[in-house]
Design an enzyme around this catalytic site. Structure first.
Site, PDB file in Angstrom:
ATOM      1  N   GLY A 189       0.844  -1.194   0.000  1.00  0.00           N
ATOM      2  CA  GLY A 189       0.000   0.000   0.000  1.00  0.00           C
ATOM      3  C   GLY A 189       0.874   1.237   0.000  1.00  0.00           C
ATOM      4  NE  ARG A 190       0.523   5.806  -3.480  1.00  0.00           N
ATOM      5  CZ  ARG A 190       0.843   6.044  -4.742  1.00  0.00           C
ATOM      6  NH1 ARG A 190       0.170   5.469  -5.701  1.00  0.00           N
ATOM      7  NH2 ARG A 190       1.834   6.846  -5.042  1.00  0.00           N
ATOM      8  CG  PHE A 214       5.737  11.883   3.952  1.00  0.00           C
ATOM      9  CD1 PHE A 214       5.117  11.785   5.192  1.00  0.00           C
ATOM     10  CD2 PHE A 214       5.743  13.114   3.318  1.00  0.00           C
ATOM     11  CE1 PHE A 214       4.541  12.895   5.792  1.00  0.00           C
ATOM     12  CE2 PHE A 214       5.170  14.228   3.905  1.00  0.00           C
ATOM     13  CZ  PHE A 214       4.561  14.118   5.152  1.00  0.00           C
ATOM     14  CG  HIS A 224       5.057   3.484  -2.332  1.00  0.00           C
ATOM     15  ND1 HIS A 224       5.745   4.644  -2.597  1.00  0.00           N
ATOM     16  CD2 HIS A 224       4.059   3.424  -3.245  1.00  0.00           C
ATOM     17  CE1 HIS A 224       5.201   5.252  -3.641  1.00  0.00           C
ATOM     18  NE2 HIS A 224       4.163   4.531  -4.051  1.00  0.00           N
ATOM     19  CE  LYS A 259       5.438   4.311   7.881  1.00  0.00           C
ATOM     20  NZ  LYS A 259       4.233   4.535   8.685  1.00  0.00           N
ATOM     21  CG  ASP A 263      -3.943  10.744  12.575  1.00  0.00           C
ATOM     22  OD1 ASP A 263      -3.094  10.616  11.673  1.00  0.00           O
ATOM     23  OD2 ASP A 263      -5.113  11.116  12.358  1.00  0.00           O
TER      24      ASP A 263
END
Ligand SMILES: CC[C@@H](NC(=O)c1cc2[nH]nc(NC(=O)c3ccc(N4CCN(C)CC4)cc3)c2s1)c1ccccc1
Length: 273
Positions: free
Chosen positions: A17-18, A21, A23, A39, A133
């Site tokens: 995934g991405r 900043f 992937h 990552k 978050d």
């Protein structure tokens, strides 16, 4: 124990995934055969967004955390152009994709996830860390269906303050939208938002315009649609978390004792469908 990792320690597989900043890729650490998520973040993008200090904090915080519902960060390394984070692999992928696919979750599935998150937040707050978050995009699903909080990019140790948020406003509590002081109660607000979104498929204060979302948040303009049907017990829990005065939000240990959680959450913390 601080091993210096290099790219050649890993065999990199398919992209998973991405995110901001960079992937994330499936990878295997050659010596141990351990499957991990690698990552890869671009230094250029980190620099131009001035988030290097945030990334250092993310690494510092996440590398010391050990909880079944918090994604492990095993280590990191960097080269000329990129920073690499060696993360636990969550085999069932991204929660928000599952929520999009299902439209909304059952009460049992929602309660099981909320209970896991409450336990993870109790652990985090016990370490003086606020995540700040908590939203579907930052939640992953492990091989046994367990929830994993990922991406500590916005987390902080409670003694130092900071703000300047970007991305969706939906999850911000009044005190962060009004830029007043805030503390760990912000995570209880986000848990309430998340509970609503699990059950209805949309966050409670969603609106076309940012200004409208802002107005609805600070007013706590909470409305429960007639469809899909949601039990009064669930609405009661949500109403006790989405309270403007942060000191009056239901404490996390009380969330775990709430009748809706007690009656619906799977004690193992794993939703088996
Ligand atoms: C939360 C965003 C953040 N992501 C991580 O840190 C991430 C850390 C981490 N560990 N394991 C992951 N697993 C996956 O991403 C994944 C995705 C799809 C999968 N499936 C596809 C459907 N299939 C039916 C089942 C298998 C399985 C695993 C991710 S993402 C990020 C932030 C910045 C840059 C990149 C990534």
């Amino acid at each position: 124990e601080e091993k210096r990792w290099v790219m050649s320690d890993f065999e990199v597989g398919k992209p998973l995934g991405r995110g901001k900043f960079g992937h994330v890729y499936l990878a295997r650490e050659k010596r141990s055969n351990q499957i991990v998520a690698l990552k890869v973040l671009f230094k250029s993008q980190l620099k131009q967004s001035q988030v290097e200090h945030q990334l250092r904090r993310e690494v510092e915080i996440q590398s010391h955390l050990r909880h079944p519902n918090i994604l492990r960060l095993y280590g990191y390394f960097y080269d000329q152009t990129r920073v690499y984070l060696i993360l636990e692999y969550a085999a069932k992928g991204e929660l928000y994709k599952e929520l999009t696919r299902c439209k909304h979750f059952s009460e049992r599935r929602s309660a099981t996830y909320i209970a896991s998150l409450a336990r993870a937040l109790i652990y985090l707050h016990g370490k003086h860390v606020i995540h700040r978050d908590i939203k579907p995009e930052n939640l992953l699903i492990g091989a046994q269906g367990e929830l994993k909080i990922a991406d500590f990019g916005w987390s902080v140790h409670t003694f130092n303050r900071r703000r300047t948020m970007c991305g969706t406003l939906d999850y911000l509590p009044p005190e962060m939208v009004e830029k007043t002081e805030h503390d760990y109660h912000v995570d209880i607000w986000s848990l309430g938002i998340l509970c609503y979104e699990f059950l209805y498929g949309v966050p409670p204060f969603e609106a076309k315009e940012h200004s409208e979302t802002y107005r609805r948040i600070v007013k706590v303009d909470l409305k429960f649609p007639l469809k899909p049907f949601v039990s009064p017990a669930a609405k009661d829990l949500i109403s006790q978390m989405l309270v403007k005065n942060s000191a009056h939000r239901l404490p996390l240990h009380k969330v775990l004792e709430h009748p809706w959680i007690v009656q619906n959450a799977d004690p193992s913390g794993v939703y088996r469908g």
